[in-house]
Structure formats: C-alpha cells, structure tokens
Write an enzyme that holds these catalytic residues in place. Structure first.
Site, PDB file in Angstrom:
ATOM      1  N   HIS A   1       0.325  -1.460  -0.012  1.00  0.00           N
ATOM      2  CA  HIS A   1       0.343   0.128  -0.366  1.00  0.00           C
ATOM      3  C   HIS A   1       0.451   0.689  -0.133  1.00  0.00           C
ATOM      4  O   HIS A   1       1.444   1.102   0.540  1.00  0.00           O
ATOM      5  CB  HIS A   1      -0.840  -0.016   1.223  1.00  0.00           C
ATOM      6  CG  HIS A   1      -2.644   1.151   1.027  1.00  0.00           C
ATOM      7  ND1 HIS A   1      -2.012   2.295   1.288  1.00  0.00           N
ATOM      8  CD2 HIS A   1      -3.316   0.441   0.261  1.00  0.00           C
ATOM      9  CE1 HIS A   1      -3.555   2.848   0.895  1.00  0.00           C
ATOM     10  NE2 HIS A   1      -3.832   2.211   1.048  1.00  0.00           N
TER      11      HIS A   1
ATOM     12  N   ASP B   1      -7.790  -5.208   0.200  1.00  0.00           N
ATOM     13  CA  ASP B   1      -8.990  -6.542  -1.470  1.00  0.00           C
ATOM     14  C   ASP B   1      -8.570  -7.281  -1.042  1.00  0.00           C
ATOM     15  O   ASP B   1      -8.523  -8.627  -1.817  1.00  0.00           O
ATOM     16  CB  ASP B   1      -7.588  -5.822  -2.452  1.00  0.00           C
ATOM     17  CG  ASP B   1      -8.254  -4.733  -2.378  1.00  0.00           C
ATOM     18  OD1 ASP B   1      -9.456  -4.547  -3.229  1.00  0.00           O
ATOM     19  OD2 ASP B   1      -7.901  -3.608  -3.574  1.00  0.00           O
TER      20      ASP B   1
HETATM   21  N1  CMC Z   1       4.317  -7.616  -4.837  1.00  0.00           N
HETATM   22  C1  CMC Z   1       5.346  -7.603  -4.456  1.00  0.00           C
HETATM   23  N2  CMC Z   1       6.034  -6.436  -5.323  1.00  0.00           N
HETATM   24  C2  CMC Z   1       5.056  -5.385  -4.710  1.00  0.00           C
HETATM   25  C3  CMC Z   1       4.349  -5.372  -4.385  1.00  0.00           C
HETATM   26  C4  CMC Z   1       3.102  -5.944  -4.748  1.00  0.00           C
HETATM   27  N3  CMC Z   1       1.922  -6.211  -4.680  1.00  0.00           N
HETATM   28  N4  CMC Z   1       3.596  -3.804  -4.216  1.00  0.00           N
HETATM   29  C5  CMC Z   1       5.011  -2.949  -4.264  1.00  0.00           C
HETATM   30  N5  CMC Z   1       5.885  -4.334  -4.453  1.00  0.00           N
HETATM   31  C6  CMC Z   1       7.808  -3.420  -4.164  1.00  0.00           C
HETATM   32  C7  CMC Z   1       7.940  -3.477  -5.472  1.00  0.00           C
HETATM   33  O1  CMC Z   1       8.108  -3.790  -6.578  1.00  0.00           O
HETATM   34  C8  CMC Z   1       8.936  -1.889  -5.627  1.00  0.00           C
HETATM   35  O2  CMC Z   1      10.183  -2.736  -4.966  1.00  0.00           O
HETATM   36  P1  CMC Z   1      11.692  -2.431  -5.119  1.00  0.00           P
HETATM   37  O3  CMC Z   1      11.754  -1.177  -4.386  1.00  0.00           O
HETATM   38  O4  CMC Z   1      12.505  -3.357  -5.536  1.00  0.00           O
HETATM   39  O5  CMC Z   1      11.314  -1.481  -6.679  1.00  0.00           O
HETATM   40  C9  CMC Z   1       8.116  -1.744  -4.046  1.00  0.00           C
HETATM   41  O6  CMC Z   1       7.834  -2.749  -2.852  1.00  0.00           O
HETATM   42  C10 CMC Z   1       7.824  -0.057  -3.961  1.00  0.00           C
HETATM   43  O7  CMC Z   1       6.302  -0.412  -4.379  1.00  0.00           O
HETATM   44  P2  CMC Z   1       5.970   0.132  -5.325  1.00  0.00           P
HETATM   45  O8  CMC Z   1       5.442   0.358  -6.290  1.00  0.00           O
HETATM   46  O9  CMC Z   1       6.562   1.937  -5.628  1.00  0.00           O
HETATM   47  O10 CMC Z   1       4.813   0.855  -4.606  1.00  0.00           O
HETATM   48  P3  CMC Z   1       3.608   2.160  -4.118  1.00  0.00           P
HETATM   49  O11 CMC Z   1       2.911   2.641  -3.266  1.00  0.00           O
HETATM   50  O12 CMC Z   1       3.866   2.887  -5.211  1.00  0.00           O
HETATM   51  O13 CMC Z   1       2.181   1.105  -4.629  1.00  0.00           O
HETATM   52  C11 CMC Z   1       0.502  -0.432  -5.158  1.00  0.00           C
HETATM   53  C12 CMC Z   1       1.558   0.862  -3.306  1.00  0.00           C
HETATM   54  C13 CMC Z   1      -0.629  -0.406  -3.609  1.00  0.00           C
HETATM   55  C14 CMC Z   1       0.259   0.079  -6.246  1.00  0.00           C
HETATM   56  C15 CMC Z   1       1.436  -1.582  -4.602  1.00  0.00           C
HETATM   57  O14 CMC Z   1       2.000  -1.609  -3.724  1.00  0.00           O
HETATM   58  C16 CMC Z   1       0.530  -2.536  -5.843  1.00  0.00           C
HETATM   59  O15 CMC Z   1       1.112  -2.939  -7.306  1.00  0.00           O
HETATM   60  N6  CMC Z   1       0.347  -3.795  -4.870  1.00  0.00           N
HETATM   61  C17 CMC Z   1      -0.922  -4.428  -6.029  1.00  0.00           C
HETATM   62  C18 CMC Z   1      -1.547  -4.073  -6.732  1.00  0.00           C
HETATM   63  C19 CMC Z   1      -2.929  -3.916  -5.388  1.00  0.00           C
HETATM   64  O16 CMC Z   1      -2.557  -4.660  -4.265  1.00  0.00           O
HETATM   65  N7  CMC Z   1      -3.917  -3.238  -5.167  1.00  0.00           N
HETATM   66  C20 CMC Z   1      -4.300  -2.540  -4.245  1.00  0.00           C
HETATM   67  C21 CMC Z   1      -4.021  -1.066  -2.864  1.00  0.00           C
HETATM   68  S1  CMC Z   1      -5.026  -1.139  -1.842  1.00  0.00           S
HETATM   69  C22 CMC Z   1      -6.883  -0.924  -2.074  1.00  0.00           C
HETATM   70  C23 CMC Z   1      -6.741   0.041  -3.333  1.00  0.00           C
HETATM   71  O17 CMC Z   1      -6.456   1.424  -2.513  1.00  0.00           O
HETATM   72  O18 CMC Z   1      -7.160   1.178  -4.003  1.00  0.00           O
END
Ligand code: CMC
Length: 428
Positions: A306, A363
């Site tokens: 998140h 989720d």
């Molecule tokens: N699985 C594997 N790696 C992950 C995941 C995941 N679900 N989420 C983040 N990472 C890694 C990402 O690759 C990055 O690694 P590195 O630092 O080595 O490059 C690090 O963790 C930080 O990730 P980020 O993309 O910079 O984090 P963000 O804050 O931009 O993204 C997120 C948040 C929710 C989009 C992301 O965690 C994600 O894609 N999760 C899966 C989709 C999901 O479950 N979404 C629902 C969110 S909750 C409901 C809502 O608010 O809609």
C-alpha cells in the site's frame, strides 16, 4: 507565530510557512512558491504532495490507523451500519435518530431508477464489464436529474447524496442481471440497504432471496471499510473533476473509472484470480511469491502493499476477522481462504516483503467474503464502488459546497523538443 522553513535558491532565502494538522502531521505550504521564486515542485505520483486540507478521514500509515471523522474503523465492527457511516462521512457527525430516519426514507423512496433508463441498460452488450456500465449510468443520472446541477447549494446535498447512494445499488444490480440475461428485480421498500441490494441481485421473480443477519453484517462492514480512504486515486479524481464545478453525478462517474484499474479497486478481482490459479494447481503459493519478487516477471502479489500503510492495513485485519466469522457461522469451508492464509504466512517471513513493508491490504480478504456471499468476481470492484461512494460525496461536498474551490490544475516540467520549425512531411 507561524513556523516556517527556509528555502535557499540562487543565494536568496525564502520563508515557507509550515502547516500542522490535528494529529501533528506537518506540511510545507508552497502556495506562494512559484509566485515568489519562479519554481514549482515536482512529485510524480504525488507521494509527498498534500492536495488539500481535509477534515474527513485520518490515516497513520506507520501505525496502521484509519479513522472516519475521528472514529477508529474498528469501532464500527460490532453493529455495522453502512448508512449511519455514510451520513457521518458526508455531514461530519453521527446522525440523530430523526436524521437517520429522514435519510433512510429518501433512500427507500428513490431506489428506483427512471424507467426510461432501462433502455440504456439494454443498449449494452451482455459481455459489457459492470464497471463500465456503472460509470456510464451514474453519469447518465445527470440527464434524469437536471434539478441537481447546482453544485453550490448546500441544501441540495442531502437530497442528491441520498439519491445517488440509493440508486448506485440499483444500477449495480441491474448491470449484473443484464450480464446474466436475467429479468430486472425492482427494489423492495420493506428492505434495508444491504438486503435490498442482495434481493435485486439474487431474487428471482418466483423466488425471493432472504438475507440472513450474518451476511447482512458482513456486507455492511465490508462497505464501511471501503467507505473512505482520504486522497486515494479515485477520490482525488472526484475532487479533480468536481473542482471544475462538474455536478456530483459526473464527478462520481469519473471516480468509478479511476477505481476500475487493477492497482486500485480492481485489485480485488486480481486477488481472486491469483488464488484460483493457485487452487487450480497451475502454480504453488511458493512459485507465485517467487514470481512476484522477480521484477522481470512483471507480476505482483495482488492484495499486498500500500502506498500509505507500511505496517499493516487495519481494514485487512478487520476483514480477515470478518471472513473467519462468516465462514464459521455459515459452517462453510473455502480452499481459497486456506491459500490466502498460506500466502500471508510465506510473506511474513520473506525478507523481500518484510524489508519493503508489504502486507495484505483491504483487497486481500474482501474477495473471499464476497465470494462466500455469492457475488461473482466481475462485480467485486462494483461493490467497492458502492462502498466508496459516501467518501467521494463527502470529499466532493467538502471541496465544492463548503468552500470556494479553485480549479485543480497541476503544472509540469516540460522535457520535449525545444522550439522546432513546422516542415510538413506530407505529399503536397
Ligand atoms: N508484490 C510484489 N512487490 C511489490 C508489491 C506487490 N504487491 N507492491 C510493491 N512491491 C514492491 C515494488 O516492486 C517496489 O520494489 P523495489 O523497491 O524493489 O522497486 C517496492 O515494493 C515499492 O513499491 P511501489 O510500487 O513503489 O509502491 P507504491 O506505493 O507505488 O504502490 C501499490 C502501492 C498498492 C500500487 C502496490 O503495492 C501494488 O501494486 N500492490 C498490488 C496491487 C494491489 O493490491 N492494489 C490494491 C491497493 S489497496 C486498495 C486501494 O487503495 O485501491
């Protein structure tokens, strides 16, 4: 005296005021940054940018705290009532019995959509994604309710909010029935919000669906836990569209579109697909986790991570309890719940997930609950939208009704061509 921070640019010093929120969180107010320095800030993804001051929802991502108008979400677990929480979010305080009864009465009396709107549903192919129908039909409500175009009138807020909260569930149920080629079931004025929705989803003309208390409570709670999450992607979209003084229907229709994506509300669908893939034996939980860690795979562990929560997502904690309770009371087993538990267990001791603070989010367990209630996967994000609607309305109203908004208009750092002469490449 206002606290300030000092910015030094080209040998000159500028004092920028610090703003402090209720819980002590601090922000640098850069409202005058460009006017005074000629500079703008650059923050792709807005991870460090406060787009507004808001009194609706408080989140502490480090501590795993989520409060609606000051009330921790865990306190809604005992007697969950989505409509009471919707009022709280929109109007800033819990409703009195009189206010609640008045609001409920409007919800009941306005649950039907205009009969002519049924033709709009017929116009969509059976295969149309319900999120596309939902967004289109909420927008279409503007055509049927021209009386709610005046965005500045606070007296209209209760009337339009009640209508939209009531009708979104009718539209959602009709969208589902259209996708199955089933006849429309009209709302039943004797039923409360959640049983009425499930009635419109699942009743047959010859066989009425009866919603038991356990299901009603679990569904109410699920909607409550989705009801607001401050400046997330869809809510920011609603505020952005609303800032142009677009009406509530148009603004919320855009919120539905923003919610649809797999990185936002659409993640609950992806979670179920992931659990099903593991269950069908196409991949073990360990293999799935390995792929999610491999950046070249392009995959993520859906339902994990998140932008704000870096310790745990309090909504996921409540939903996990709700899922366990629901299955126990229903005396049901779901192999997907076992797989979910296994994935959580693996990640808790995996340094990749621990170091990046990746925990189950809202989720992760919501799909399992919805599946137990009989909601098909393509309706999961639609249910999220029904839950999130009071939050969208509250933010739209906070911005447009209670204050004098400025149109949202970010700037950019241009990185394209320098001035280039126009020389056409087309044949003369
Ligand atoms: N699985 C594997 N790696 C992950 C995941 C995941 N679900 N989420 C983040 N990472 C890694 C990402 O690759 C990055 O690694 P590195 O630092 O080595 O490059 C690090 O963790 C930080 O990730 P980020 O993309 O910079 O984090 P963000 O804050 O931009 O993204 C997120 C948040 C929710 C989009 C992301 O965690 C994600 O894609 N999760 C899966 C989709 C999901 O479950 N979404 C629902 C969110 S909750 C409901 C809502 O608010 O809609």
């Amino acid at each position: 005296m206002t606290e300030t921070v000092t910015l030094k640019v080209d040998g000159k010093e500028y004092q920028l005021p610090l703003v402090t929120g209720t819980e002590g969180e601090r922000a640098i107010d850069i409202t005058r940054l460009r006017a005074e320095t000629g500079l703008i800030s650059l923050d792709p993804g807005y991870g460090n940018t406060g787009s507004c001051e808001s009194a609706i929802t408080y989140i502490d991502g480090e501590q795993g705290i989520l409060r609606y108008r000051g009330i921790p979400i865990e306190q809604f677990e005992k007697n969950p009532n989505f409509i009471e929480v919707a009022w709280l979010l929109i109007f800033g305080k819990l409703p009195t019995q009189q206010e609640y009864d008045r609001f409920s009465e409007v919800l009941t009396n306005t649950a039907n959509v205009d009969e002519a709107m049924k033709h709009n549903f017929q116009g969509f192919p059976r295969s149309a994604p319900p999120m596309a129908i939902l967004s289109a039909m909420i927008n279409a409500l503007s055509c049927y309710h021209p009386e709610f175009q005046d965005v500045d009138d606070p007296d209209q807020l209760e009337a339009v909010a009640a209508r939209l909260i009531s009708k979104i569930r009718t539209i959602a149920a009709y969208a589902y029935r259209r996708s199955r080629g089933k006849p429309v079931i009209y709302p039943d004025p004797k039923l409360r919000y959640v049983p009425n929705f499930l009635h419109m989803m699942f009743s047959q003309p010859y066989d009425k669906y009866i919603c038991d208390d356990v299901t009603q409570d679990a569904f109410n709670l699920l909607l409550i836990l989705h009801a607001d999450h401050e400046q997330n992607c869809s809510t920011s979209t609603v505020r952005m569209v609303g800032s142009s003084q677009a009406n509530l229907f148009a603004s919320c229709a855009s919120g539905v579109s923003a919610l649809w994506g797999p990185l936002h509300g659409g993640a609950n669908v992806q979670v179920l697909k992931m659990l099903q893939t593991i269950h069908d034996g196409d991949m073990t939980p360990e293999e799935y986790v390995r792929r999610a860690k491999d950046k070249d795979s392009g995959e993520r562990l859906m339902g994990f991570g998140h932008r704000v929560y870096k310790n745990f997502d309090p909504r996921a904690t409540v939903l996990q309890r709700t899922a366990e309770r629901l299955f126990k009371k229903m005396n049901k087993q779901d192999p997907l719940l076992d797989i979910a538990r296994k994935l959580e267990e693996i990640t808790l001791s995996d340094s990749y997930f621990v170091e990046r603070n990746l925990y189950p989010n809202v989720d992760f367990y919501s799909g399992i609950i919805l599946r137990a209630i009989g909601i098909p996967v393509n309706m999961f994000t639609v249910i999220f939208a029904i839950g999130r609607l009071p939050g969208w309305i509250a933010h739209w109203a906070e911005q447009n009704v209670s204050a004098s908004p400025r149109i949202a208009r970010p700037r950019q750092v241009y990185t394209g061509n320098p001035e280039t002469r126009y020389v056409s490449l087309l044949d003369e």
